[in-house]
Write a protein that holds these residues in place. Structure first.
Motif, PDB file in Angstrom:
ATOM      1  N   TYR A 170       0.851  -1.187   0.000  1.00 15.44           N
ATOM      2  CA  TYR A 170       0.000   0.000   0.000  1.00 15.44           C
ATOM      3  C   TYR A 170       0.890   1.241   0.000  1.00 15.44           C
ATOM      4  O   TYR A 170       2.040   1.200   0.425  1.00 15.44           O
ATOM      5  N   PHE A 176       0.777   5.515   0.964  1.00 16.96           N
ATOM      6  CA  PHE A 176       0.057   6.468   1.794  1.00 16.96           C
ATOM      7  C   PHE A 176       0.674   7.849   1.674  1.00 16.96           C
ATOM      8  O   PHE A 176       1.874   8.007   1.456  1.00 16.96           O
ATOM      9  N   TYR A 190       0.662  10.911   4.452  1.00 12.87           N
ATOM     10  CA  TYR A 190       0.301  11.374   5.780  1.00 12.87           C
ATOM     11  C   TYR A 190       0.659  12.841   5.893  1.00 12.87           C
ATOM     12  O   TYR A 190       1.644  13.307   5.328  1.00 12.87           O
ATOM     13  N   LEU A 194      -3.716  10.613   8.408  1.00 10.55           N
ATOM     14  CA  LEU A 194      -3.789  10.013   7.085  1.00 10.55           C
ATOM     15  C   LEU A 194      -4.521  10.955   6.130  1.00 10.55           C
ATOM     16  O   LEU A 194      -5.600  11.445   6.433  1.00 10.55           O
ATOM     17  N   ARG A 209      -4.804   6.967   0.798  1.00 13.26           N
ATOM     18  CA  ARG A 209      -4.069   5.723   0.631  1.00 13.26           C
ATOM     19  C   ARG A 209      -4.443   5.075  -0.695  1.00 13.26           C
ATOM     20  O   ARG A 209      -5.520   5.323  -1.247  1.00 13.26           O
ATOM     21  N   ALA A 219       4.637  -9.076   6.110  1.00 17.49           N
ATOM     22  CA  ALA A 219       3.872  -9.711   7.172  1.00 17.49           C
ATOM     23  C   ALA A 219       3.457  -8.736   8.273  1.00 17.49           C
ATOM     24  O   ALA A 219       2.367  -8.837   8.834  1.00 17.49           O
ATOM     25  N   THR A 220       4.319  -7.771   8.585  1.00 13.61           N
ATOM     26  CA  THR A 220       4.005  -6.868   9.695  1.00 13.61           C
ATOM     27  C   THR A 220       3.334  -5.578   9.253  1.00 13.61           C
ATOM     28  O   THR A 220       2.812  -4.850  10.068  1.00 13.61           O
ATOM     29  N   ASN A 221       3.361  -5.301   7.963  1.00 14.43           N
ATOM     30  CA  ASN A 221       2.743  -4.082   7.430  1.00 14.43           C
ATOM     31  C   ASN A 221       3.350  -2.804   8.002  1.00 14.43           C
ATOM     32  O   ASN A 221       2.688  -1.767   8.053  1.00 14.43           O
ATOM     33  N   LYS A 222       4.617  -2.858   8.417  1.00 15.36           N
ATOM     34  CA  LYS A 222       5.237  -1.649   8.959  1.00 15.36           C
ATOM     35  C   LYS A 222       5.360  -0.605   7.860  1.00 15.36           C
ATOM     36  O   LYS A 222       5.451  -0.916   6.664  1.00 15.36           O
ATOM     37  N   LEU A 223       5.366   0.658   8.276  1.00 18.34           N
ATOM     38  CA  LEU A 223       5.454   1.764   7.325  1.00 18.34           C
ATOM     39  C   LEU A 223       6.908   2.185   7.140  1.00 18.34           C
ATOM     40  O   LEU A 223       7.673   2.279   8.099  1.00 18.34           O
ATOM     41  N   PHE A 252       8.800   5.448   5.623  1.00 15.15           N
ATOM     42  CA  PHE A 252       8.493   6.822   5.278  1.00 15.15           C
ATOM     43  C   PHE A 252       9.604   7.465   4.463  1.00 15.15           C
ATOM     44  O   PHE A 252      10.784   7.114   4.584  1.00 15.15           O
ATOM     45  N   GLY A 253       9.206   8.455   3.674  1.00 15.61           N
ATOM     46  CA  GLY A 253      10.168   9.356   3.063  1.00 15.61           C
ATOM     47  C   GLY A 253      10.564  10.434   4.067  1.00 15.61           C
ATOM     48  O   GLY A 253      10.123  10.433   5.222  1.00 15.61           O
ATOM     49  N   ARG A 283      -2.900  -4.701  16.008  1.00 18.64           N
ATOM     50  CA  ARG A 283      -1.530  -4.370  15.621  1.00 18.64           C
ATOM     51  C   ARG A 283      -1.105  -3.061  16.290  1.00 18.64           C
ATOM     52  O   ARG A 283      -1.873  -2.098  16.310  1.00 18.64           O
ATOM     53  N   TYR A 302       2.438  -0.460  16.664  1.00 18.51           N
ATOM     54  CA  TYR A 302       3.780  -0.139  16.168  1.00 18.51           C
ATOM     55  C   TYR A 302       4.362   1.019  16.984  1.00 18.51           C
ATOM     56  O   TYR A 302       3.643   1.941  17.385  1.00 18.51           O
ATOM     57  N   TYR A 318       7.385   3.946  16.467  1.00 18.38           N
ATOM     58  CA  TYR A 318       8.287   4.605  15.534  1.00 18.38           C
ATOM     59  C   TYR A 318       9.057   5.695  16.288  1.00 18.38           C
ATOM     60  O   TYR A 318       8.592   6.225  17.296  1.00 18.38           O
ATOM     61  N   GLY A 369      11.538  11.620   8.522  1.00 21.42           N
ATOM     62  CA  GLY A 369      10.327  10.834   8.637  1.00 21.42           C
ATOM     63  C   GLY A 369      10.451   9.817   9.764  1.00 21.42           C
ATOM     64  O   GLY A 369      11.564   9.487  10.186  1.00 21.42           O
ATOM     65  N   PRO A 370       9.330   9.332  10.256  1.00 24.72           N
ATOM     66  CA  PRO A 370       9.381   8.318  11.309  1.00 24.72           C
ATOM     67  C   PRO A 370      10.112   7.055  10.845  1.00 24.72           C
ATOM     68  O   PRO A 370      10.020   6.672   9.673  1.00 24.72           O
ATOM     69  N   PHE A 413      10.689   2.943  11.816  1.00 25.72           N
ATOM     70  CA  PHE A 413      10.096   1.819  12.531  1.00 25.72           C
ATOM     71  C   PHE A 413      11.025   1.306  13.623  1.00 25.72           C
ATOM     72  O   PHE A 413      12.230   1.145  13.412  1.00 25.72           O
ATOM     73  N   TYR A 455       7.103  -3.928  16.425  1.00 26.24           N
ATOM     74  CA  TYR A 455       5.729  -4.254  16.076  1.00 26.24           C
ATOM     75  C   TYR A 455       5.189  -5.350  16.993  1.00 26.24           C
ATOM     76  O   TYR A 455       5.879  -6.342  17.253  1.00 26.24           O
ATOM     77  N   GLU A 497       8.416  -8.188  15.527  1.00 26.17           N
ATOM     78  CA  GLU A 497       9.540  -7.635  14.778  1.00 26.17           C
ATOM     79  C   GLU A 497      10.177  -6.494  15.558  1.00 26.17           C
ATOM     80  O   GLU A 497       9.483  -5.681  16.169  1.00 26.17           O
ATOM     81  N   GLU A 554      -3.488  -0.479  14.359  1.00 28.10           N
ATOM     82  CA  GLU A 554      -4.208  -0.895  13.162  1.00 28.10           C
ATOM     83  C   GLU A 554      -5.032  -2.128  13.506  1.00 28.10           C
ATOM     84  O   GLU A 554      -4.567  -3.010  14.224  1.00 28.10           O
ATOM     85  N   GLN A 609      -2.663   2.601   9.397  1.00 31.85           N
ATOM     86  CA  GLN A 609      -2.241   2.838  10.769  1.00 31.85           C
ATOM     87  C   GLN A 609      -2.706   4.211  11.244  1.00 31.85           C
ATOM     88  O   GLN A 609      -2.640   5.194  10.493  1.00 31.85           O
TER      89      GLN A 609
END
Lengths: 114, 116
Positions: free
Chosen positions: A33, A35, A37, A47, A50, A98-102, A104-105, B31, B33, B35, B42-43, B45, B48, B56, B95, B105
């Motif tokens: 995905y 996004f 923000y 958000l 997305r 699996a964890t869907n962590k973000l 970021f730029g 879920r 997280y 950060y 930016g944030p 990670f 988790y 993780e 999430e 999220q």
């Protein structure tokens, strides 16, 4: 590995005008995905919009829309009819795995001139 | 839905002290997280949780950092023997998973840590 690049550290737009923020990404995930923000000066991350990578249709949310070019790995944000309240730091991000962590730029600081 | 809350909002501490932050998720968000965001960046990670299981951890999370989520509800992030380089905003995001899955999220307001 996933990376997100925002090449515009700062942008400025006149109130009521349109501005486009750029973002490119790289990912090894097949299902991911994207996004945008917004982080106003109060620093709460909100958000904006997305996009599911498997969808070809560009997402829209009122004055906000994206131009998603999957082959080019590009994901730009267009803000129409800019308002003073749009002034903030904007972060592009991708998630997946699996964890869907973000991931970021580094963000684009948008100023809106009255 | 009261949103993600974090406490404290600001923490000033002296180098070498231990600090603990708390995050309360949106109800039924499985879920969670953590950060870290430094000025102008930016944030990034940190870790988790899915329910109470920590699944993780980033390489950024040195052995001075520990996080827990007992009973799969609130979470705590502890930093031992703080260093000036730990000064940052610590963000929590949650999430839903399963039937309410959104793949989006929601962030708390963050805890700003200043290490003197």
């Amino acid at each position: 590995a996933q990376t997100v690049t925002q090449s515009q550290p700062e942008m400025s737009v006149q109130e009521a005008e349109t501005v486009t923020l750029s973002c490119t990404y790289d990912t090894s995930e097949s299902d991911y995905y994207l996004f945008w923000y917004k982080q106003p000066p109060s620093r709460q991350m909100i958000l904006v919009i997305r996009q599911e990578a498997y969808k070809q249709q560009n997402a829209t949310e009122n004055r906000f829309s994206v131009n998603f070019q999957k082959a080019a790995k590009s994901f730009s944000l267009k803000i129409s009819d800019s308002q003073l309240g749009d002034a903030a730091m904007y972060f592009c991000a991708t998630s997946g795995g699996a964890t869907n962590k973000l991931i970021f730029g580094t963000g684009t600081l948008l100023a809106v001139q009255p | 839905d009261t949103g993600v809350s974090q406490d404290p909002r600001h923490k000033i501490t002296k180098r070498g002290q231990n600090v603990t932050f708390r995050c309360d998720p949106i109800s039924e968000h499985n879920r969670l997280y953590w950060y870290r965001q430094t000025l102008g960046q930016g944030p990034e990670f940190l870790t988790y949780f899915q329910n109470e299981a920590q699944l993780e951890k980033s390489r950024l999370l040195s052995d001075r950092f520990s996080a827990e989520r007992p009973k799969g509800s609130f979470s705590t992030l502890e930093i031992q023997r703080t260093e000036q380089g730990d000064s940052a905003m610590y963000l929590c995001a949650t999430e839903p998973l399963g039937g309410q899955r959104t793949d989006t999220q929601y962030f708390g307001p963050g805890t700003r840590l200043t290490v003197l």
